[in-house]
Write a protein that holds these residues in place. Sequence first.
Motif, PDB file in Angstrom:
ATOM      1  N   LEU A 165       0.853  -1.186   0.000  1.00  0.00           N
ATOM      2  CA  LEU A 165       0.000   0.000   0.000  1.00  0.00           C
ATOM      3  C   LEU A 165       0.888   1.234   0.000  1.00  0.00           C
ATOM      4  CD1 LEU A 165      -2.863   1.248   0.273  1.00  0.00           C
ATOM      5  CD2 LEU A 165      -2.527   1.207   2.742  1.00  0.00           C
ATOM      6  N   GLU A 166       0.460   2.252  -0.747  1.00  0.00           N
ATOM      7  CA  GLU A 166       1.179   3.522  -0.782  1.00  0.00           C
ATOM      8  C   GLU A 166       0.155   4.624  -0.996  1.00  0.00           C
ATOM      9  OE1 GLU A 166       4.329   3.655  -3.636  1.00  0.00           O
ATOM     10  OE2 GLU A 166       4.707   5.779  -3.306  1.00  0.00           O
ATOM     11  N   TRP A 167       0.267   5.688  -0.217  1.00  0.00           N
ATOM     12  CA  TRP A 167      -0.644   6.814  -0.387  1.00  0.00           C
ATOM     13  C   TRP A 167       0.010   8.095   0.122  1.00  0.00           C
ATOM     14  CZ3 TRP A 167      -0.591   3.967   3.965  1.00  0.00           C
ATOM     15  CH2 TRP A 167      -0.866   4.573   5.181  1.00  0.00           C
ATOM     16  N   ASN A 168      -0.552   9.220  -0.323  1.00  0.00           N
ATOM     17  CA  ASN A 168      -0.078  10.544   0.090  1.00  0.00           C
ATOM     18  C   ASN A 168      -1.177  11.235   0.880  1.00  0.00           C
ATOM     19  OD1 ASN A 168       2.445  10.464  -1.402  1.00  0.00           O
ATOM     20  ND2 ASN A 168       1.195  10.644  -3.229  1.00  0.00           N
ATOM     21  N   TRP A 169      -0.774  12.036   1.846  1.00  0.00           N
ATOM     22  CA  TRP A 169      -1.732  12.794   2.633  1.00  0.00           C
ATOM     23  C   TRP A 169      -1.080  14.085   3.107  1.00  0.00           C
ATOM     24  CZ3 TRP A 169      -0.874  12.803   8.155  1.00  0.00           C
ATOM     25  CH2 TRP A 169       0.062  11.858   8.606  1.00  0.00           C
ATOM     26  N   THR A 170      -1.884  14.984   3.666  1.00  0.00           N
ATOM     27  CA  THR A 170      -1.393  16.297   4.093  1.00  0.00           C
ATOM     28  C   THR A 170      -1.621  16.471   5.579  1.00  0.00           C
ATOM     29  OG1 THR A 170      -1.981  17.174   1.921  1.00  0.00           O
ATOM     30  CG2 THR A 170      -1.602  18.781   3.678  1.00  0.00           C
ATOM     31  N   MET A 171      -0.618  17.032   6.239  1.00  0.00           N
ATOM     32  CA  MET A 171      -0.758  17.331   7.661  1.00  0.00           C
ATOM     33  C   MET A 171      -0.375  18.785   7.881  1.00  0.00           C
ATOM     34  SD  MET A 171       2.060  15.593  10.125  1.00  0.00           S
ATOM     35  CE  MET A 171       3.724  15.954   9.653  1.00  0.00           C
ATOM     36  N   LYS A 172      -0.996  19.377   8.874  1.00  0.00           N
ATOM     37  CA  LYS A 172      -0.716  20.765   9.208  1.00  0.00           C
ATOM     38  C   LYS A 172      -0.377  20.827  10.683  1.00  0.00           C
ATOM     39  CE  LYS A 172      -2.251  25.263   7.857  1.00  0.00           C
ATOM     40  NZ  LYS A 172      -3.209  25.971   7.029  1.00  0.00           N
ATOM     41  N   ILE A 173       0.789  21.419  10.997  1.00  0.00           N
ATOM     42  CA  ILE A 173       1.181  21.630  12.394  1.00  0.00           C
ATOM     43  C   ILE A 173       0.656  23.013  12.778  1.00  0.00           C
ATOM     44  CG2 ILE A 173       3.102  21.849  14.016  1.00  0.00           C
ATOM     45  CD1 ILE A 173       2.955  19.058  12.874  1.00  0.00           C
ATOM     46  N   LYS A 174      -0.168  23.028  13.846  1.00  0.00           N
ATOM     47  CA  LYS A 174      -0.767  24.289  14.310  1.00  0.00           C
ATOM     48  C   LYS A 174      -0.521  24.441  15.807  1.00  0.00           C
ATOM     49  CE  LYS A 174      -4.675  25.573  12.365  1.00  0.00           C
ATOM     50  NZ  LYS A 174      -6.077  25.582  11.889  1.00  0.00           N
ATOM     51  N   ASP A 175      -0.841  25.625  16.324  1.00  0.00           N
ATOM     52  CA  ASP A 175      -0.640  25.847  17.758  1.00  0.00           C
ATOM     53  C   ASP A 175      -1.773  25.249  18.597  1.00  0.00           C
ATOM     54  OD1 ASP A 175      -2.581  27.643  17.068  1.00  0.00           O
ATOM     55  OD2 ASP A 175      -1.575  29.410  17.869  1.00  0.00           O
ATOM     56  N   ASP A 176      -2.796  24.714  17.935  1.00  0.00           N
ATOM     57  CA  ASP A 176      -3.892  24.040  18.620  1.00  0.00           C
ATOM     58  C   ASP A 176      -4.427  22.944  17.705  1.00  0.00           C
ATOM     59  OD1 ASP A 176      -5.793  23.351  20.466  1.00  0.00           O
ATOM     60  OD2 ASP A 176      -6.661  25.345  20.652  1.00  0.00           O
ATOM     61  N   TRP A 177      -5.344  22.133  18.226  1.00  0.00           N
ATOM     62  CA  TRP A 177      -5.883  21.006  17.464  1.00  0.00           C
ATOM     63  C   TRP A 177      -6.896  21.420  16.402  1.00  0.00           C
ATOM     64  CZ3 TRP A 177      -3.734  16.433  17.274  1.00  0.00           C
ATOM     65  CH2 TRP A 177      -2.902  16.026  18.313  1.00  0.00           C
ATOM     66  N   LYS A 178      -7.313  22.684  16.367  1.00  0.00           N
ATOM     67  CA  LYS A 178      -8.334  23.132  15.417  1.00  0.00           C
ATOM     68  C   LYS A 178      -7.723  23.815  14.228  1.00  0.00           C
ATOM     69  CE  LYS A 178     -11.639  23.574  19.088  1.00  0.00           C
ATOM     70  NZ  LYS A 178     -12.544  24.346  19.838  1.00  0.00           N
TER      71      LYS A 178
END
Length: 195
Positions: free
Chosen positions: A182-195
Amino acid sequence: MSQHNEADDLVATMTDGYKPGEKKDLNELQQLDANDESLNKWKASLGLNQAEIMFPDDPRTVIVKSLVLDAGGHKIEMDVSSSEKIAELKDRVIVIKEGAEYFFKVAFYVQREVVSGLKFLQQVKRLGLPVDKTEGMCGSYGPKNELQEKVFPLATAPSGMMARGTYTVRSKFVDDDNNCHLEWNWTMKIKDDWK
């Protein structure tokens, strides 16, 4: 479902001197030392005596159902059970609070044959430049008619103003025989809170 890139920079590290053994199907493994009672019990514990296939219409050997990012009270599940679910992940941004401690947990099935040296590989990039690469060993598994899970060690999300932002992540599952399950791409965002 898997993609192969000629200049693939997300490959498993190889241990010097290690060579995977000759691939044998379940019938061959069942016949090895068939008169050895203790060996037969061990083979049964690996699922080598199970002829039933969990998903007969699915030709895959390893069927990864989900990858969960668990940060204490925040659990983010990525359903990767089908091409459609993976396509949905491309439009979803996973938000992680800076400095949060988290771990990944993967849930999967193995059917049809023994999988040797299953590994979880992940590469994180920011603005197209690699910033992190992870390789987690899942192990070797025989076919089993139940969902199996592997929990990876605790990690800490980067923190600080420079760490905040959007990252692209490429994840994949491979084995010692260089099969990409399995191989896939995804996006993550580091923020100062969970929202």
